[in-house]
Write a protein that holds these residues in place. Structure first.
Motif, PDB file in Angstrom:
ATOM      1  N   VAL A   1       0.844  -1.205   0.000  1.00  0.00           N
ATOM      2  CA  VAL A   1       0.000   0.000   0.000  1.00  0.00           C
ATOM      3  C   VAL A   1       0.879   1.255   0.000  1.00  0.00           C
ATOM      4  CG1 VAL A   1      -1.673   1.322   1.353  1.00  0.00           C
ATOM      5  CG2 VAL A   1      -1.964  -1.143   1.067  1.00  0.00           C
ATOM      6  N   GLY A   2       1.893   1.275   0.859  1.00  0.00           N
ATOM      7  CA  GLY A   2       2.795   2.422   0.913  1.00  0.00           C
ATOM      8  C   GLY A   2       3.558   2.615  -0.388  1.00  0.00           C
ATOM      9  N   GLY A   3       3.940   1.525  -1.039  1.00  0.00           N
ATOM     10  CA  GLY A   3       4.622   1.610  -2.329  1.00  0.00           C
ATOM     11  C   GLY A   3       3.725   2.211  -3.396  1.00  0.00           C
ATOM     12  N   ALA A   4       2.450   1.819  -3.374  1.00  0.00           N
ATOM     13  CA  ALA A   4       1.492   2.373  -4.335  1.00  0.00           C
ATOM     14  C   ALA A   4       1.275   3.866  -4.093  1.00  0.00           C
ATOM     15  CB  ALA A   4       0.179   1.612  -4.260  1.00  0.00           C
ATOM     16  N   VAL A   5       1.156   4.246  -2.828  1.00  0.00           N
ATOM     17  CA  VAL A   5       0.941   5.664  -2.494  1.00  0.00           C
ATOM     18  C   VAL A   5       2.182   6.487  -2.856  1.00  0.00           C
ATOM     19  CG1 VAL A   5       0.607   7.284  -0.578  1.00  0.00           C
ATOM     20  CG2 VAL A   5      -0.782   5.204  -0.714  1.00  0.00           C
ATOM     21  N   GLY A   6       3.348   6.000  -2.508  1.00  0.00           N
ATOM     22  CA  GLY A   6       4.583   6.714  -2.836  1.00  0.00           C
ATOM     23  C   GLY A   6       4.778   6.851  -4.336  1.00  0.00           C
ATOM     24  N   THR A   7       4.481   5.794  -5.069  1.00  0.00           N
ATOM     25  CA  THR A   7       4.587   5.846  -6.528  1.00  0.00           C
ATOM     26  C   THR A   7       3.627   6.872  -7.093  1.00  0.00           C
ATOM     27  OG1 THR A   7       5.249   3.525  -6.598  1.00  0.00           O
ATOM     28  CG2 THR A   7       4.418   4.486  -8.640  1.00  0.00           C
ATOM     29  N   ARG A   8       2.423   6.890  -6.584  1.00  0.00           N
ATOM     30  CA  ARG A   8       1.416   7.853  -7.056  1.00  0.00           C
ATOM     31  C   ARG A   8       1.876   9.292  -6.796  1.00  0.00           C
ATOM     32  NH1 ARG A   8      -2.982   9.023  -9.774  1.00  0.00           N
ATOM     33  NH2 ARG A   8      -4.547  10.282  -8.751  1.00  0.00           N
ATOM     34  N   LEU A   9       2.458   9.526  -5.629  1.00  0.00           N
ATOM     35  CA  LEU A   9       2.931  10.874  -5.309  1.00  0.00           C
ATOM     36  C   LEU A   9       4.026  11.346  -6.269  1.00  0.00           C
ATOM     37  CD1 LEU A   9       3.052  10.720  -1.401  1.00  0.00           C
ATOM     38  CD2 LEU A   9       1.418  11.978  -2.830  1.00  0.00           C
ATOM     39  N   ILE A  10       4.814  10.422  -6.785  1.00  0.00           N
ATOM     40  CA  ILE A  10       5.898  10.785  -7.703  1.00  0.00           C
ATOM     41  C   ILE A  10       5.401  10.875  -9.145  1.00  0.00           C
ATOM     42  CG2 ILE A  10       8.122  10.056  -8.658  1.00  0.00           C
ATOM     43  CD1 ILE A  10       8.333  11.065  -5.807  1.00  0.00           C
ATOM     44  N   ILE A  11       4.541   9.939  -9.572  1.00  0.00           N
ATOM     45  CA  ILE A  11       4.168   9.934 -10.989  1.00  0.00           C
ATOM     46  C   ILE A  11       3.175  11.035 -11.356  1.00  0.00           C
ATOM     47  CG2 ILE A  11       4.679   7.508 -11.332  1.00  0.00           C
ATOM     48  CD1 ILE A  11       1.698   6.937 -11.418  1.00  0.00           C
ATOM     49  N   VAL A  12       2.419  11.553 -10.399  1.00  0.00           N
ATOM     50  CA  VAL A  12       1.488  12.640 -10.728  1.00  0.00           C
ATOM     51  C   VAL A  12       2.243  13.857 -11.274  1.00  0.00           C
ATOM     52  CG1 VAL A  12      -0.158  14.281  -9.754  1.00  0.00           C
ATOM     53  CG2 VAL A  12      -0.399  11.852  -9.273  1.00  0.00           C
ATOM     54  N   PRO A  13       3.297  14.339 -10.614  1.00  0.00           N
ATOM     55  CA  PRO A  13       4.038  15.457 -11.214  1.00  0.00           C
ATOM     56  C   PRO A  13       4.811  15.057 -12.485  1.00  0.00           C
ATOM     57  CG  PRO A  13       4.622  15.204  -8.893  1.00  0.00           C
ATOM     58  CD  PRO A  13       3.753  14.062  -9.253  1.00  0.00           C
ATOM     59  N   LEU A  14       5.218  13.799 -12.586  1.00  0.00           N
ATOM     60  CA  LEU A  14       5.965  13.350 -13.760  1.00  0.00           C
ATOM     61  C   LEU A  14       5.097  13.290 -15.019  1.00  0.00           C
ATOM     62  CD1 LEU A  14       8.317  10.482 -12.522  1.00  0.00           C
ATOM     63  CD2 LEU A  14       8.944  12.735 -13.369  1.00  0.00           C
ATOM     64  N   ARG A  15       3.788  13.253 -14.860  1.00  0.00           N
ATOM     65  CA  ARG A  15       2.898  13.207 -16.022  1.00  0.00           C
ATOM     66  C   ARG A  15       3.172  14.356 -16.976  1.00  0.00           C
ATOM     67  NH1 ARG A  15      -2.915  12.020 -13.215  1.00  0.00           N
ATOM     68  NH2 ARG A  15      -2.453   9.895 -12.605  1.00  0.00           N
TER      69      ARG A  15
END
Length: 189
Positions: A91-105
């Protein structure tokens, strides 16, 4: 150093340690030119190339599972707690990934869409009927934009204006999509 290795090889961190070795190996091979990063992408996830999204997920999950493994070391119910750490790391990996990929879009927003992006999407017929010769439909891409695409219906069928179809394959030679009625696809589910 032996404590780090013991924690990295302890449950549940060992699961992510193996995946992290694969991710690091992939990026090393990509850096030396074995993989062509522009042509070798297998798709996008969340608007970012899948290789980057998966790498971030594995790295975050590995770190969280490693920290959790250290925290539960010596606990009486270590194996049971290990499953809790595994779940928390996912769950933490998914949340952390989401926090990074949103700005990377924004970085990858300029990635040029292809016709293959429409395969598997539902479209609306815009011509009077659909046959094996020539017809058109309006399809909506994942980014919300729409396009008029050439479609063909294999076999018999009675599709007219407003019928919903599934674009299931793209014919590069003829530059059109093969379709099937959406109602039939919905009945299979």
């Amino acid at each position: 150093m032996s404590g780090f290795v013991a924690a990295a090889l302890g449950f549940p961190a060992v699961l992510f340690s193996f995946l992290l070795v694969l991710v690091v190996g992939y990026w090393v091979l990509a850096l030396v030119g074995v993989f062509d990063l522009e042509d070798g992408e297998i798709g996008f996830f969340g608007g970012v190339p899948l290789s980057i999204s998966l790498s971030l997920f594995v790295a975050f999950s590995w770190f969280l599972s490693l920290a959790g493994t250290v925290l539960i070391d010596g606990a009486p119910l270590r194996v049971l707690l290990g499953f809790g750490v595994l779940l928390a790391a996912l769950v933490g990996g998914a949340v952390g990934t989401r926090l990074i990929i949103v700005p990377l879009r924004r970085v990858f927003a300029g990635a040029e869409p292809t016709r293959q992006d429409f395969v598997g999407r539902v479209a609306v017929v815009r011509t009077s009927s659909v046959s094996e010769d020539f017809e058109q439909a309006e399809a909506t891409a994942a980014d919300g934009s729409s396009a008029i695409v050439q479609i063909r219906l294999a076999g018999g069928g009675n599709l007219g204006v407003g019928s919903r179809v599934v674009l299931y394959d793209y014919d590069f030679a003829g530059e059109f999509f093969w379709v099937s009625p959406w109602e039939l696809e919905a009945e299979k589910d």
